[in-house]
Design an enzyme around this catalytic site. Sequence first.
Site, PDB file in Angstrom:
ATOM      1  N   GLY A 183      44.394  46.724  43.327  1.00  0.00           N
ATOM      2  CA  GLY A 183      45.781  47.185  43.335  1.00  0.00           C
ATOM      3  C   GLY A 183      45.886  48.682  43.098  1.00  0.00           C
ATOM      4  O   GLY A 183      45.180  49.242  42.255  1.00  0.00           O
ATOM      5  N   ARG A 187      41.234  44.608  48.903  1.00  0.00           N
ATOM      6  CA  ARG A 187      40.517  43.552  48.181  1.00  0.00           C
ATOM      7  C   ARG A 187      39.608  42.895  49.216  1.00  0.00           C
ATOM      8  O   ARG A 187      40.063  42.516  50.285  1.00  0.00           O
ATOM      9  CB  ARG A 187      41.487  42.546  47.574  1.00  0.00           C
ATOM     10  CG  ARG A 187      42.289  43.123  46.407  1.00  0.00           C
ATOM     11  CD  ARG A 187      43.138  42.050  45.729  1.00  0.00           C
ATOM     12  NE  ARG A 187      43.770  42.574  44.523  1.00  0.00           N
ATOM     13  CZ  ARG A 187      44.967  43.133  44.486  1.00  0.00           C
ATOM     14  NH1 ARG A 187      45.667  43.239  45.601  1.00  0.00           N
ATOM     15  NH2 ARG A 187      45.471  43.573  43.358  1.00  0.00           N
ATOM     16  N   ASP A 191      39.339  44.960  36.954  1.00  0.00           N
ATOM     17  CA  ASP A 191      38.316  43.999  36.565  1.00  0.00           C
ATOM     18  C   ASP A 191      37.572  43.410  37.764  1.00  0.00           C
ATOM     19  O   ASP A 191      36.346  43.304  37.762  1.00  0.00           O
ATOM     20  CB  ASP A 191      38.977  42.877  35.747  1.00  0.00           C
ATOM     21  CG  ASP A 191      37.961  41.964  35.099  1.00  0.00           C
ATOM     22  OD1 ASP A 191      37.125  42.460  34.337  1.00  0.00           O
ATOM     23  OD2 ASP A 191      38.001  40.749  35.365  1.00  0.00           O
ATOM     24  N   THR A 195      44.564  50.262  36.517  1.00  0.00           N
ATOM     25  CA  THR A 195      45.401  49.096  36.804  1.00  0.00           C
ATOM     26  C   THR A 195      46.649  49.153  35.950  1.00  0.00           C
ATOM     27  O   THR A 195      46.556  49.445  34.743  1.00  0.00           O
ATOM     28  CB  THR A 195      44.672  47.763  36.551  1.00  0.00           C
ATOM     29  OG1 THR A 195      45.610  46.680  36.631  1.00  0.00           O
ATOM     30  CG2 THR A 195      43.998  47.726  35.187  1.00  0.00           C
ATOM     31  N   ASP A 252      48.217  46.668  35.023  1.00  0.00           N
ATOM     32  CA  ASP A 252      48.193  45.502  34.147  1.00  0.00           C
ATOM     33  C   ASP A 252      47.623  45.839  32.765  1.00  0.00           C
ATOM     34  O   ASP A 252      47.903  45.133  31.795  1.00  0.00           O
ATOM     35  CB  ASP A 252      47.350  44.384  34.769  1.00  0.00           C
ATOM     36  CG  ASP A 252      47.846  43.957  36.131  1.00  0.00           C
ATOM     37  OD1 ASP A 252      49.062  44.130  36.396  1.00  0.00           O
ATOM     38  OD2 ASP A 252      47.042  43.457  36.935  1.00  0.00           O
ATOM     39  N   ASP A 308      44.651  45.435  31.550  1.00  0.00           N
ATOM     40  CA  ASP A 308      44.021  44.206  31.069  1.00  0.00           C
ATOM     41  C   ASP A 308      42.492  44.245  31.125  1.00  0.00           C
ATOM     42  O   ASP A 308      41.840  43.207  31.237  1.00  0.00           O
ATOM     43  CB  ASP A 308      44.525  43.015  31.881  1.00  0.00           C
ATOM     44  CG  ASP A 308      44.196  43.104  33.370  1.00  0.00           C
ATOM     45  OD1 ASP A 308      43.730  44.181  33.813  1.00  0.00           O
ATOM     46  OD2 ASP A 308      44.413  42.115  34.084  1.00  0.00           O
ATOM     47  N   ARG A 335      50.120  40.163  36.120  1.00  0.00           N
ATOM     48  CA  ARG A 335      49.310  38.946  36.308  1.00  0.00           C
ATOM     49  C   ARG A 335      49.399  38.090  35.045  1.00  0.00           C
ATOM     50  O   ARG A 335      50.488  37.730  34.623  1.00  0.00           O
ATOM     51  CB  ARG A 335      47.870  39.293  36.676  1.00  0.00           C
ATOM     52  CG  ARG A 335      47.716  39.983  38.010  1.00  0.00           C
ATOM     53  CD  ARG A 335      46.271  40.128  38.426  1.00  0.00           C
ATOM     54  NE  ARG A 335      45.505  40.912  37.473  1.00  0.00           N
ATOM     55  CZ  ARG A 335      44.205  41.156  37.573  1.00  0.00           C
ATOM     56  NH1 ARG A 335      43.529  40.641  38.591  1.00  0.00           N
ATOM     57  NH2 ARG A 335      43.582  41.899  36.692  1.00  0.00           N
TER      58      ARG A 335
END
Length: 319
Positions: A10, A71, A102, A125, A127, A129, A171
């Site tokens: 992303g 991706r 990740d 990212t 996110d 995460d 996510r």
Amino acid sequence: MKVAVFTSGGDAAGMNPALKAFVELSYSKGIEPYFIYNGLEGLIDGKIKKADYSDVAGILHKGGTIIRSSRSKRFYEYDYRKQAFENLKKFGIDRLVVLGGDGSFKGMDVFYHDFGVGFVGIPVTIDNDIYGTDYCLGVDTALNVIRHMLDNIRDTASSFGRAFVVETMGRNCGYLALVSSIISGAEILSIPELPIDYESIEKRLKKEIEQGRSYVVAVVAEGTKQTYKMAEFLEKNLSMETRITILGHVQRGGNPTVFDRLMAYKFMEFALEHINNEEIHDMVAYKDERLKLIDIDTVVNNKYSLNPFLLKLGERLTR
């Protein structure tokens, strides 16, 4: 020394400042910089080009990534990874810098163990995460986009006496929802990391409504899948006219903030300082307000968890 960079997974604001930093810092360090276009797919297809200053002129303020991203399902297959390796050999590229999350790092971990190509990962990212780092490039811009949207929504919520349910991305990680709910003064929060007690929320908000509250803003992380349930709860249990706003991909775009621009240079400077280390396959982490390297095996084999202090602040909004 030849080093190539690519952006994977992303997109996030901060990628373009990092690419600009990569080219400028590479030349200052005597490194020959290359761009790999279209992420891992471009690595497989050999879309590789030497980079120079003209490629990165005027991109510092732009969101997204000028070398595009992807991706790649093909990268899971050994034959395609071997093809990617052959492409690097063809250009004489010695090392890689990977801007991604990740999934990108897991792919590069396999690639390293297959062919021994050294790399440094930079966590990018919205996110936020990724294990081992407190901050990922792009998250500050995303939070500022959400903050702006929530401030605007609160204006109309208070004007009409409505409830608004705002869904954030992330996510299965609730970082964006958690932080944005705290800094925007939201009344309700729903994230995967914390249980939500609708009964307690109902009692709390009914009491506040009796005391004069006329509107409610609820922030819901997409990973909870609670957005429509939350709206139904507010309509039925609190008798409030309710609107749903799904922020979606606007959170990924926009002009990178000052912090993301500055950190792009810091991440890249640190990455290039260590790119020639023997058997390098590490990620640059921002931990306790300093940069350090973490072995990529450690990163991909551990699970990220939210800051306990932030969780404690958010907990009061879930009950």
